[in-house]
Design a protein around this motif. Structure first.
Motif, mmCIF file in Angstrom:
data_model
loop_
_atom_site.group_PDB
_atom_site.id
_atom_site.type_symbol
_atom_site.label_atom_id
_atom_site.label_comp_id
_atom_site.label_asym_id
_atom_site.label_seq_id
_atom_site.Cartn_x
_atom_site.Cartn_y
_atom_site.Cartn_z
ATOM 1 N N ARG A 192 18.978 20.491 -46.282
ATOM 2 C CA ARG A 192 19.525 19.146 -46.104
ATOM 3 C C ARG A 192 20.928 19.144 -46.708
ATOM 4 N NH1 ARG A 192 19.895 13.729 -48.281
ATOM 5 N NH2 ARG A 192 19.322 14.511 -50.353
ATOM 6 N N ILE A 193 21.924 19.228 -45.832
ATOM 7 C CA ILE A 193 23.310 19.300 -46.288
ATOM 8 C C ILE A 193 24.185 18.221 -45.642
ATOM 9 C CG2 ILE A 193 23.193 21.743 -46.886
ATOM 10 C CD1 ILE A 193 24.582 22.427 -44.279
ATOM 11 N N ASP A 194 23.560 17.349 -44.856
ATOM 12 C CA ASP A 194 24.280 16.254 -44.199
ATOM 13 C C ASP A 194 23.829 14.941 -44.828
ATOM 14 O OD1 ASP A 194 25.591 17.632 -41.590
ATOM 15 O OD2 ASP A 194 23.629 18.512 -42.024
ATOM 16 N N TYR A 195 24.776 14.096 -45.194
ATOM 17 C CA TYR A 195 24.479 12.963 -46.059
ATOM 18 C C TYR A 195 25.149 11.672 -45.596
ATOM 19 C CZ TYR A 195 23.252 16.522 -49.611
ATOM 20 O OH TYR A 195 22.695 17.579 -50.303
ATOM 21 N N PHE A 196 24.535 10.558 -46.006
ATOM 22 C CA PHE A 196 25.222 9.280 -46.104
ATOM 23 C C PHE A 196 25.189 8.881 -47.569
ATOM 24 C CE2 PHE A 196 24.783 8.575 -41.514
ATOM 25 C CZ PHE A 196 26.004 7.974 -41.245
ATOM 26 N N ILE A 197 26.346 8.763 -48.167
ATOM 27 C CA ILE A 197 26.476 8.375 -49.570
ATOM 28 C C ILE A 197 27.164 7.010 -49.619
ATOM 29 C CG2 ILE A 197 27.640 8.932 -51.740
ATOM 30 C CD1 ILE A 197 27.092 11.871 -51.104
ATOM 31 N N VAL A 198 26.597 6.105 -50.410
ATOM 32 C CA VAL A 198 27.041 4.714 -50.431
ATOM 33 C C VAL A 198 27.379 4.308 -51.868
ATOM 34 C CG1 VAL A 198 26.322 2.332 -49.937
ATOM 35 C CG2 VAL A 198 25.571 4.197 -48.438
ATOM 36 N N SER A 199 28.388 3.469 -52.007
ATOM 37 C CA SER A 199 28.699 2.920 -53.331
ATOM 38 C C SER A 199 27.443 2.305 -53.940
ATOM 39 C CB SER A 199 29.792 1.852 -53.227
ATOM 40 O OG SER A 199 31.028 2.436 -52.851
ATOM 41 N N GLU A 200 27.220 2.589 -55.212
ATOM 42 C CA GLU A 200 25.969 2.174 -55.864
ATOM 43 C C GLU A 200 25.741 0.666 -55.794
ATOM 44 O OE1 GLU A 200 23.455 3.440 -59.804
ATOM 45 O OE2 GLU A 200 25.640 3.428 -59.930
ATOM 46 N N ARG A 216 18.974 30.571 -54.574
ATOM 47 C CA ARG A 216 19.697 30.164 -55.774
ATOM 48 C C ARG A 216 20.937 31.046 -55.979
ATOM 49 N NH1 ARG A 216 17.421 26.890 -59.235
ATOM 50 N NH2 ARG A 216 15.296 27.554 -58.722
ATOM 51 N N GLY A 217 22.083 30.432 -56.121
ATOM 52 C CA GLY A 217 23.323 31.171 -56.303
ATOM 53 C C GLY A 217 24.043 31.485 -55.010
ATOM 54 N N ASN A 218 23.403 31.228 -53.875
ATOM 55 C CA ASN A 218 24.055 31.452 -52.588
ATOM 56 C C ASN A 218 24.956 30.276 -52.227
ATOM 57 O OD1 ASN A 218 22.783 33.912 -52.258
ATOM 58 N ND2 ASN A 218 21.174 33.128 -50.912
ATOM 59 N N SER A 219 25.874 30.519 -51.303
ATOM 60 C CA SER A 219 26.774 29.480 -50.822
ATOM 61 C C SER A 219 25.985 28.239 -50.407
ATOM 62 C CB SER A 219 27.569 30.005 -49.628
ATOM 63 O OG SER A 219 28.352 28.989 -49.062
ATOM 64 N N GLY A 220 26.396 27.087 -50.920
ATOM 65 C CA GLY A 220 25.702 25.850 -50.628
ATOM 66 C C GLY A 220 24.593 25.515 -51.603
ATOM 67 N N PHE A 221 24.243 26.476 -52.468
ATOM 68 C CA PHE A 221 23.206 26.217 -53.477
ATOM 69 C C PHE A 221 23.562 26.908 -54.787
ATOM 70 C CE2 PHE A 221 18.672 26.300 -55.043
ATOM 71 C CZ PHE A 221 18.516 24.924 -55.088
ATOM 72 N N THR A 222 24.862 27.005 -55.055
ATOM 73 C CA THR A 222 25.299 27.513 -56.349
ATOM 74 C C THR A 222 25.170 26.408 -57.395
ATOM 75 O OG1 THR A 222 27.607 26.843 -56.015
ATOM 76 C CG2 THR A 222 26.989 29.069 -55.271
ATOM 77 N N PRO A 245 33.715 -1.246 -51.429
ATOM 78 C CA PRO A 245 32.623 -0.281 -51.328
ATOM 79 C C PRO A 245 32.924 0.781 -50.266
ATOM 80 C CG PRO A 245 31.765 -2.514 -51.395
ATOM 81 C CD PRO A 245 33.257 -2.633 -51.250
ATOM 82 N N VAL A 246 32.318 1.948 -50.467
ATOM 83 C CA VAL A 246 32.566 3.106 -49.600
ATOM 84 C C VAL A 246 31.262 3.584 -48.975
ATOM 85 C CG1 VAL A 246 33.373 5.500 -49.532
ATOM 86 C CG2 VAL A 246 34.536 3.840 -51.002
ATOM 87 N N VAL A 247 31.329 3.901 -47.691
ATOM 88 C CA VAL A 247 30.262 4.625 -46.999
ATOM 89 C C VAL A 247 30.840 5.989 -46.639
ATOM 90 C CG1 VAL A 247 28.712 4.701 -45.005
ATOM 91 C CG2 VAL A 247 29.305 2.495 -46.057
ATOM 92 N N LEU A 248 30.344 7.027 -47.283
ATOM 93 C CA LEU A 248 30.832 8.382 -47.051
ATOM 94 C C LEU A 248 29.749 9.173 -46.334
ATOM 95 C CD1 LEU A 248 32.784 10.717 -49.381
ATOM 96 C CD2 LEU A 248 30.661 11.550 -48.406
ATOM 97 N N CYS A 249 30.126 9.891 -45.289
ATOM 98 C CA CYS A 249 29.128 10.663 -44.556
ATOM 99 C C CYS A 249 29.705 11.991 -44.105
ATOM 100 C CB CYS A 249 28.634 9.885 -43.341
ATOM 101 S SG CYS A 249 29.874 9.654 -42.041
ATOM 102 N N GLY A 250 28.802 12.909 -43.786
ATOM 103 C CA GLY A 250 29.229 14.166 -43.208
ATOM 104 C C GLY A 250 28.435 15.356 -43.689
ATOM 105 N N ASP A 251 28.926 16.510 -43.272
ATOM 106 C CA ASP A 251 28.368 17.791 -43.694
ATOM 107 C C ASP A 251 29.038 18.153 -45.009
ATOM 108 O OD1 ASP A 251 27.672 20.416 -44.122
ATOM 109 O OD2 ASP A 251 28.470 21.180 -42.232
ATOM 110 N N LEU A 252 28.301 17.981 -46.103
ATOM 111 C CA LEU A 252 28.866 18.230 -47.431
ATOM 112 C C LEU A 252 28.592 19.653 -47.915
ATOM 113 C CD1 LEU A 252 28.187 14.831 -49.218
ATOM 114 C CD2 LEU A 252 30.019 15.506 -47.640
ATOM 115 N N ASN A 253 27.934 20.452 -47.099
ATOM 116 C CA ASN A 253 27.755 21.884 -47.363
ATOM 117 C C ASN A 253 27.155 22.172 -48.737
ATOM 118 O OD1 ASN A 253 28.199 23.947 -45.376
ATOM 119 N ND2 ASN A 253 30.304 23.208 -45.164
ATOM 120 N N VAL A 254 26.190 21.339 -49.147
ATOM 121 C CA VAL A 254 25.463 21.612 -50.381
ATOM 122 C C VAL A 254 24.066 21.007 -50.270
ATOM 123 C CG1 VAL A 254 26.343 19.529 -51.534
ATOM 124 C CG2 VAL A 254 25.496 21.443 -52.907
ATOM 125 N N ALA A 255 23.076 21.760 -50.678
ATOM 126 C CA ALA A 255 21.729 21.234 -50.873
ATOM 127 C C ALA A 255 21.645 20.841 -52.345
ATOM 128 C CB ALA A 255 20.683 22.282 -50.513
#
Length: 252
Positions: A214-222, A161-167, A138-148
């Protein structure tokens, strides 16, 4: 296990604004940084009880990541490919007995979207990399992913809408990522929570009025989603244009 991730927008400046107080207060097992903006030897942090791992960008005062961990990892890698130099210092992977931790500072596609094509290529490589890790542990991924990811993840979604980070392209890459076996921990616990942001422009009164993204995340294996105990955004913590995000996870 307690995890913290924070884009500090320059660790030297952040230290002057109270970083160490927050760090000690949280007492995290693993603490990840993005946008450290320094080179080796430019800071010495006294963090008793922690192993420190740094990935510096070649360009001075730019990008960079770091991880501080109480438990020594089995293995540490820098970048997406172990034998290929990644000049912007954007990724660190720690392997532990039962899981991986990946901290990442995703490239910004730039205001004029000049880097969008490169960004989308990065997303494809990143997904392949994390999927390979996930096939092993399993993976715990975190950081600034630069996307809402969703409209709920930024204040002014209509005008952005269409701007950097929300394309559409960036948001679709995040959707694809999550659909391949991963969970956005915050949205898993709080699927409809509004006004929850981790980045604010430095423009006057923007943060005070909570006009953020909100562009900073903790993403976890399902397969570990039921192990998520807490997912928090520490918006009251100053020191950067981002705030820290927090995850409590059962890793045993």
């Amino acid at each position: 296990m307690k995890f913290v991730s924070w884009n500090v927008n320059g660790i030297r400046a952040c230290v002057k604004k109270g970083f160490l107080y927050y760090f000690k207060e949280q007492d995290a097992d693993i603490f990840c940084l993005q946008e450290t903006k320094l080179q080796a030897g430019q800071i010495e942090l006294d963090l008793p009880g922690y192993y420190q791992y740094w990935n510096y960008a070649e360009r001075k005062g730019y990008s960079g990541t770091a991880v501080f961990t109480k438990q020594k990892p089995l293995h540490v890698t820098y970048g997406l490919e172990e034998d290929v130099i990644e000049p912007e210092g954007r990724i660190i992977t720690l392997e532990f007995e039962k899981y991986f931790v990946v901290t990442v500072y995703t490239p910004n596609s730039k205001r004029d979207l000049a880097r969008l094509a490169e960004r989308l290529e990065w997303e494809d490589r990143m997904l392949a990399y994390v999927q390979e890790l996930d096939s092993r542990k399993p993976v715990v991924l975190c950081g600034d992913l630069n996307v809402a990811h969703q409209e709920i993840d930024l204040k002014n979604y209509k005008t952005n809408r269409g701007n950097s980070g929300f394309t559409t392209e960036e948001r679709e890459k995040m959707t694809t990522f999550l659909n391949t076996g991963f969970v956005d921990s915050f949205r898993y616990l709080y699927p409809e929570r509004t006004e929850a942001y981790s980045w604010w422009s430095y423009m006057n009164k923007v943060r005070e009025r909570n006009i953020g993204w909100r562009i900073d995340y903790f993403i976890v294996s399902e397969r570990w989603k039921n192990r998520i105990n807490k997912a928090e955004i520490h918006a009251e913590t100053l020191g950067s244009d981002h705030c820290p995000v927090y995850l409590s996870l059962d890793t045993e």
